[in-house]
Design a protein around this motif. Structure first.
Motif, PDB file in Angstrom:
ATOM      1  N   ILE A  56       0.838  -1.202   0.000  1.00 52.04           N
ATOM      2  CA  ILE A  56       0.000   0.000   0.000  1.00 52.04           C
ATOM      3  C   ILE A  56       0.873   1.252   0.000  1.00 52.04           C
ATOM      4  O   ILE A  56       0.519   2.277  -0.585  1.00 52.04           O
ATOM      5  N   ALA A  57       2.028   1.178   0.642  1.00 48.24           N
ATOM      6  CA  ALA A  57       2.917   2.340   0.698  1.00 48.24           C
ATOM      7  C   ALA A  57       3.404   2.743  -0.686  1.00 48.24           C
ATOM      8  O   ALA A  57       3.802   3.883  -0.899  1.00 48.24           O
ATOM      9  N   LYS A  58       3.369   1.815  -1.649  1.00 49.65           N
ATOM     10  CA  LYS A  58       3.814   2.128  -3.001  1.00 49.65           C
ATOM     11  C   LYS A  58       2.765   2.891  -3.796  1.00 49.65           C
ATOM     12  O   LYS A  58       3.060   3.426  -4.847  1.00 49.65           O
ATOM     13  N   LEU A  59       1.524   2.915  -3.318  1.00 54.14           N
ATOM     14  CA  LEU A  59       0.459   3.597  -4.038  1.00 54.14           C
ATOM     15  C   LEU A  59       0.423   5.056  -3.608  1.00 54.14           C
ATOM     16  O   LEU A  59       0.040   5.368  -2.494  1.00 54.14           O
ATOM     17  N   GLN A  60       0.819   5.963  -4.479  1.00 57.35           N
ATOM     18  CA  GLN A  60       0.857   7.391  -4.170  1.00 57.35           C
ATOM     19  C   GLN A  60       0.104   8.142  -5.256  1.00 57.35           C
ATOM     20  O   GLN A  60       0.534   8.191  -6.398  1.00 57.35           O
ATOM     21  N   HIS A  61      -1.037   8.684  -4.910  1.00 50.08           N
ATOM     22  CA  HIS A  61      -1.841   9.457  -5.857  1.00 50.08           C
ATOM     23  C   HIS A  61      -2.708  10.416  -5.068  1.00 50.08           C
ATOM     24  O   HIS A  61      -3.109  10.128  -3.946  1.00 50.08           O
ATOM     25  N   ARG A  62      -3.015  11.566  -5.676  1.00 44.48           N
ATOM     26  CA  ARG A  62      -3.747  12.574  -4.928  1.00 44.48           C
ATOM     27  C   ARG A  62      -5.183  12.153  -4.630  1.00 44.48           C
ATOM     28  O   ARG A  62      -5.845  12.773  -3.801  1.00 44.48           O
ATOM     29  N   ASN A  63      -5.699  11.123  -5.321  1.00 43.83           N
ATOM     30  CA  ASN A  63      -7.048  10.643  -5.052  1.00 43.83           C
ATOM     31  C   ASN A  63      -7.052   9.329  -4.300  1.00 43.83           C
ATOM     32  O   ASN A  63      -8.044   8.593  -4.308  1.00 43.83           O
ATOM     33  N   LEU A  64      -5.937   8.996  -3.654  1.00 50.16           N
ATOM     34  CA  LEU A  64      -5.854   7.854  -2.741  1.00 50.16           C
ATOM     35  C   LEU A  64      -5.402   8.376  -1.391  1.00 50.16           C
ATOM     36  O   LEU A  64      -4.524   9.234  -1.312  1.00 50.16           O
ATOM     37  N   VAL A  65      -6.016   7.873  -0.328  1.00 51.23           N
ATOM     38  CA  VAL A  65      -5.607   8.312   1.001  1.00 51.23           C
ATOM     39  C   VAL A  65      -4.175   7.833   1.240  1.00 51.23           C
ATOM     40  O   VAL A  65      -3.799   6.726   0.852  1.00 51.23           O
ATOM     41  N   LYS A  66      -3.375   8.677   1.842  1.00 50.04           N
ATOM     42  CA  LYS A  66      -1.946   8.390   1.971  1.00 50.04           C
ATOM     43  C   LYS A  66      -1.646   7.674   3.277  1.00 50.04           C
ATOM     44  O   LYS A  66      -2.093   8.084   4.344  1.00 50.04           O
ATOM     45  N   LEU A  67      -0.890   6.591   3.178  1.00 50.95           N
ATOM     46  CA  LEU A  67      -0.432   5.848   4.345  1.00 50.95           C
ATOM     47  C   LEU A  67       0.859   6.472   4.845  1.00 50.95           C
ATOM     48  O   LEU A  67       1.855   6.548   4.119  1.00 50.95           O
ATOM     49  N   LEU A  68       0.840   6.974   6.078  1.00 50.26           N
ATOM     50  CA  LEU A  68       2.005   7.676   6.637  1.00 50.26           C
ATOM     51  C   LEU A  68       2.960   6.751   7.364  1.00 50.26           C
ATOM     52  O   LEU A  68       4.152   7.043   7.466  1.00 50.26           O
ATOM     53  N   GLY A  69       2.472   5.643   7.898  1.00 53.68           N
ATOM     54  CA  GLY A  69       3.340   4.737   8.633  1.00 53.68           C
ATOM     55  C   GLY A  69       2.532   3.640   9.289  1.00 53.68           C
ATOM     56  O   GLY A  69       1.324   3.512   9.093  1.00 53.68           O
ATOM     57  N   CYS A  70       3.191   2.838  10.084  1.00 57.26           N
ATOM     58  CA  CYS A  70       2.526   1.723  10.747  1.00 57.26           C
ATOM     59  C   CYS A  70       3.194   1.465  12.091  1.00 57.26           C
ATOM     60  O   CYS A  70       4.231   2.032  12.417  1.00 57.26           O
ATOM     61  N   CYS A  71       2.562   0.602  12.866  1.00 53.79           N
ATOM     62  CA  CYS A  71       3.089   0.201  14.170  1.00 53.79           C
ATOM     63  C   CYS A  71       2.883  -1.289  14.325  1.00 53.79           C
ATOM     64  O   CYS A  71       1.764  -1.791  14.185  1.00 53.79           O
ATOM     65  N   ILE A  72       3.950  -2.000  14.552  1.00 51.80           N
ATOM     66  CA  ILE A  72       3.897  -3.451  14.784  1.00 51.80           C
ATOM     67  C   ILE A  72       4.620  -3.713  16.095  1.00 51.80           C
ATOM     68  O   ILE A  72       5.845  -3.602  16.180  1.00 51.80           O
ATOM     69  N   GLN A  73       3.863  -4.015  17.129  1.00 51.04           N
ATOM     70  CA  GLN A  73       4.458  -4.227  18.447  1.00 51.04           C
ATOM     71  C   GLN A  73       3.591  -5.210  19.220  1.00 51.04           C
ATOM     72  O   GLN A  73       2.422  -4.940  19.480  1.00 51.04           O
ATOM     73  N   GLY A  74       4.177  -6.344  19.562  1.00 49.53           N
ATOM     74  CA  GLY A  74       3.398  -7.377  20.240  1.00 49.53           C
ATOM     75  C   GLY A  74       2.281  -7.866  19.340  1.00 49.53           C
ATOM     76  O   GLY A  74       2.507  -8.235  18.185  1.00 49.53           O
ATOM     77  N   GLU A  75       1.066  -7.840  19.860  1.00 49.29           N
ATOM     78  CA  GLU A  75      -0.091  -8.236  19.067  1.00 49.29           C
ATOM     79  C   GLU A  75      -0.761  -7.040  18.397  1.00 49.29           C
ATOM     80  O   GLU A  75      -1.807  -7.192  17.748  1.00 49.29           O
ATOM     81  N   GLU A  76      -0.189  -5.857  18.566  1.00 48.23           N
ATOM     82  CA  GLU A  76      -0.773  -4.661  17.974  1.00 48.23           C
ATOM     83  C   GLU A  76      -0.323  -4.511  16.522  1.00 48.23           C
ATOM     84  O   GLU A  76       0.870  -4.601  16.209  1.00 48.23           O
ATOM     85  N   LYS A  77      -1.296  -4.285  15.660  1.00 48.86           N
ATOM     86  CA  LYS A  77      -1.023  -3.990  14.249  1.00 48.86           C
ATOM     87  C   LYS A  77      -1.826  -2.741  13.901  1.00 48.86           C
ATOM     88  O   LYS A  77      -3.059  -2.770  13.870  1.00 48.86           O
ATOM     89  N   ILE A  78      -1.123  -1.629  13.641  1.00 49.12           N
ATOM     90  CA  ILE A  78      -1.760  -0.318  13.516  1.00 49.12           C
ATOM     91  C   ILE A  78      -1.275   0.363  12.242  1.00 49.12           C
ATOM     92  O   ILE A  78      -0.085   0.306  11.911  1.00 49.12           O
TER      93      ILE A  78
END
Length: 873
Positions: A598-620
């Motif tokens: 998803i991070a590879k998809l960059q277009h002004r009409n797609l919502v932009k993914l800024l980052g993520c969090c992977i810690q323990g059982e959390e996936k954000i």
């Protein structure tokens, strides 16, 4: 008296002190004011600045007045006033608006450059606009509108910016006026260079780059010598010379009819974010499209010419150019042609081109082949030749072919939705063979005897190739099964990858491990290997603090995969945080792959993914924040529906279409969204639409057109018939969902709101009833119907397009490039849609009526059930 004199002197000194405009004072300059060496004007949004500068690595003694991007990391100057008349850095220089109403660049008492304008209205003001345009306006007193006296967009330098036009005005076969862009002399010298870009003066609507010879004089607009490059014909969404890049997505359009060689034709370039893109003509003659990233760096979108085959007519007439090793040109005569000078051709001199090996007969042309007649040799995937003639009297490929056969002087034809029917004479110039299967089909007229000989050879060749392929495939399958025996066991649940039972993943985008078989991308390898990933990783404590420890007060919504919260990062940036629930079944490996892709998809009409969090059982997942939330929050709320006027609704429809075009064709990955609906369309501060929620997206291989799945995911009412019933999905499945979305935007009602209407159980059936009865305007939302006025025709065109998109059979639906082209062109005649027979009813609570007010507490997201898996029982 002494006190009065002192006061007057102080006021005079104060006036002189403020006659110059300081760096952050304003975006305008009035008569009598000047711009000094250390001053600048800044556009209202802070995007552009007008100031004196010295080019990077340029002569420090030379100063120029230019427009610069304010937030670009490196110096980026799209326009220069005194490009051929620099002022000395050691002198007293300035830019001022004179009493006569012109902008001058002064070096002492010398006028280095001026706009050569005047206005009797007075009150002349210089302003810099947020699109980078410098404007001189006059008048405007007593509440009147100021008059435009001069603007920099009419005198461009080397850069094509949003809001500009590339215009050609022809009258009686002669050029009256046109817009020309001229390169810098070098990267450090903005003086007039050797390359010029503009429209073909013959009126073909193609863009040309010309190169002046070293001894050719003249400045911008001076003598034009050899043609260096041409874009190819405009095909409604792109140029045939740049087929892989849909310029329409970036706001590029042609106004005017290229089949009429007289009149005004102009290419316009408008984007939602005017600072995002620019087209620049480099000193070496290369035209490059750049996109400005949030980091302030420029990313190259496309560039031509970059190899010899891109240059104009590299191989001469009646020959095609293909890129060989290291980009070196490989020239080949077209079928039915031979080298004009075999000795020169063998020695690498291709300028002579090719001639026909046998003359064409004219009396049997219309037979189309057989005996002594003629036929067409197909040349696929090419840049179409120069000097085409538009045939506007035919409407399909067969008629185009017959037109060329009936014309003795016609040597080739091409037909496509974007270009319609094009024909050429006997000389075919500047043909480039694209290496990746893109391009257009050219049909070259040749004697039928050549086609007959070729068909026999092709039959034997086909048989031999088929045998070799079958043997190779069988051998390859056996080797693959032997190598992948462990993976097969894991897939069947016999053994896990680490000796543990494998739990099935519920993430739809990972329905099969074969989706991502093959070598991993470098970024993916780094992420899985614990090395630096190109996507930022947020610590859990940062995300928790940003959302108030995932406070219910910050909750924006929830879906099948978890909750979404509003947050604010330590730097003050507002974000939307999607916290996946632990019961979603999405594993760590699948989550990582999804994030990287998803991070590879960059277009002004797609919502932009800024980052993520992977810690323990959390996936954000951390996304950019959309202050206006989702489209359904406006569209299906009776109290807010009126805020969406028709202009905004059409703007949203076009934006969604451009986002889909990027997903389906223009991105590095070919993506089918599979859950396109109003609640997954987010709106930014300026009501620009952005497609979101790629949890159900599926990535296609380069040669895949349709996939069968045993997991049907999506939302009831938006699913295409073949997907809901058989599990077959393709890019046309998204087209169906988009058609439903268009009808909802036009009507302001959900698909399920129509289940009480007589004779129809969804929006498709109701829209068809009204449209076929000639009452399509009754479908338009009453909240905008009265104010739509002249836009009613535009709304009816959208309904027409929606009915084409929701046809029962996927093969009948248009693809997204056609949808984008048709929505942006009033002249395109839409075909008649077939009546819908498949309907899908979604139960919901009773409503008071189609456009009734409903209860105040009724949710506008009712009946929006997302289906994770459908199984027979």
């Amino acid at each position: 008296m002494a006190h009065a004199a002192t006061t007057a002197a102080a006021l005079f000194f104060f006036f002189l002190l403020h006659a110059a405009v300081r760096a952050d004072a304003a975006a305008t300059l009035s008569q009598g004011q000047s711009l000094g060496a250390n001053d600048r004007l800044v556009s209202p949004g802070g995007t552009f600045a007008l100031a004196f500068f010295t080019p990077t690595e340029g002569d420090p003694s030379r100063r120029y007045l230019g427009v610069m991007y304010a937030r670009a990391k490196e110096q980026t100057v799209p326009w220069v006033a005194n490009r051929d008349a620099p002022v000395s850095a050691s002198s007293a220089y300035s830019a001022a608006v004179t009493a006569s109403g012109e902008l001058r660049v002064m070096e002492g008492d010398r006028v280095a450059w001026s706009t050569n304008t005047s206005s009797p209205l007075g009150n002349v003001t210089l302003a810099i606009v947020d699109n980078g345009n410098i404007q001189l306006t006059a008048g405007g007193g007593d509440g009147g509108q100021p008059e435009l006296v001069w603007q920099s967009f009419d005198q461009p330098a080397d850069t094509f910016l949003p809001g500009m036009k590339i215009t050609l005005d022809r009258r009686n076969g002669a050029v009256v006026s046109r817009t020309l862009f001229t390169s810098w002399r070098s990267a450090s010298d903005p003086g007039t260079g050797d390359f010029t870009l503009g429209q073909d003066p013959l009126g073909s609507a193609q863009l040309y780059i010309w190169r002046r010879s070293p001894r050719g004089g003249g400045g911008a607009g001076g003598e034009e010598n050899a043609t260096y490059w041409r874009s190819g014909q405009w095909a409604n969404t792109n140029f045939v010379g740049v087929p892989w890049r849909s310029l329409y997505v970036y706001g590029f359009k042609l106004n005017g009819d290229p089949s009429q060689r007289d009149g005004v034709m102009s290419y316009v370039f408008n984007t939602y974010n005017t600072s995002e893109y620019r087209f620049m003509l480099h000193p070496n003659g290369t035209e490059t499209c750049y996109m400005l990233l949030d980091t302030g760096e420029w990313e190259t979108v496309w560039s031509q010419p970059t190899i010899p085959c891109h240059a104009y007519n590299t191989c001469g007439a009646n020959a095609e150019c293909a890129a060989g090793n290291n980009g070196r040109p490989v020239c080949t005569c077209l079928k039915g042609f031979e080298p004009r000078d075999p000795a020169a051709y063998g020695g690498g001199n291709w300028a002579q081109g090719c001639v026909r090996s046998a003359p064409l007969t004219c009396e049997t042309n219309v037979s189309g082949g057989g005996g002594g007649g003629v036929g067409f040799a197909d040349l696929p995937g090419v840049k179409l030749p120069n000097f085409a003639t538009w045939v506007t009297t035919v409407g399909d490929e067969n008629a185009c072919s017959q037109t060329c056969l009936a014309n003795c002087s016609c040597g080739a034809y091409s037909y496509s939705i974007g270009t319609s029917c094009l024909t050429w004479g006997q000389e075919l110039l500047d043909i480039y063979q694209f290496p990746d299967g893109e391009g257009y089909h050219l049909h070259v007229k040749v004697p039928a005897s050549i086609l007959d000989t070729g068909s026999k050879t092709r039959r034997w060749t086909t048989v031999v190739i088929a045998v070799i392929v079958v043997v190779a495939v069988l051998a390859g399958c056996g080797l693959l099964l032997w190598k992948c025996r462990r993976r097969i066991k894991e897939k069947l649940g016999i053994v896990g990858s680490r000796g543990k039972p494998r739990l099935p993943s519920l993430l739809p985008v990972r329905e099969s491990r074969q989706d991502f078989s093959g070598p991993k991308q470098p970024e993916q390898e780094e992420a899985e290997g614990g090395k630096k990933c190109e996507l930022p990783l947020f610590p859990l404590e940062v995300v928790a603090a940003a959302t108030g420890d995932f406070s219910a007060d910050n909750k924006l919504g929830e879906g099948g995969f978890g909750h979404v919260y509003k947050g604010k990062l330590p730097g003050g940036e507002e974000v939307a945080v999607k916290r996946l629930s632990r019961s979603s079944g999405q594993g760590l490996e699948e989550f990582k792959n999804e994030v990287i892709l998803i991070a590879k998809l960059q277009h002004r009409n797609l919502v932009k993914l800024l980052g993520c969090c992977i810690q323990g059982e959390e996936k954000i997942l951390v996304y950019e924040y959309m202050p206006n939330k989702s489209l359904d929050a406006f569209l299906f709320d009776p109290a807010r529906r009126g805020l969406l006027d028709w202009k905004t609704r059409f703007h949203i429809i076009e934006g969604i279409a451009r986002g889909l075009l990027y997903l389906h064709r223009d991105s590095r990955l070919r993506v089918v969204h599979r859950d396109l609906k109003a609640s997954n369309i987010l709106l930014d501060r300026d009501m620009n639409p952005k497609i979101s929620d790629f949890g159900m997206a599926r990535i296609f291989g380069g040669d895949q057109n349709q996939v069968n799945t045993n997991r049907v995911v999506g939302t009831l009412g938006y699913m295409s018939p073949e997907y809901a019933m058989e599990g077959l999905f393709s890019v046309r499945s998204d087209v169906y969902s988009f058609g439903i979305l268009i009808l909802e935007i036009v009507s302001g009602q959900k698909n399920s709101s129509f289940h009480h209407m007589e004779g129809s159980i969804n929006i498709v059936g109701y829209a068809w009833q009204l449209w076929s009865a000639g009452k399509g305007e009754e479908l338009v939302d009453p909240a905008v119907r009265a104010a739509a006025g002249a836009a009613t025709a535009e709304a009816l065109r959208c309904v027409h397009m929606a009915l084409l998109c929701v046809q029962d059979h996927a093969c009948d639906r248009p693809d997204v490039p056609y949808v984008v082209m048709a929505l942006g062109s009033d002249s395109c005649v839409l075909p008649t849609p077939k009546p819908p027979t498949f309907t899908l009813q979604c139960t919901s609570s009773d409503r008071d009526g189609l456009f009734g007010g409903g209860h105040a507490d009724e949710s506008y997201s009712a009946c929006d059930l997302t289906v994770t898996m459908l199984q027979g029982r």
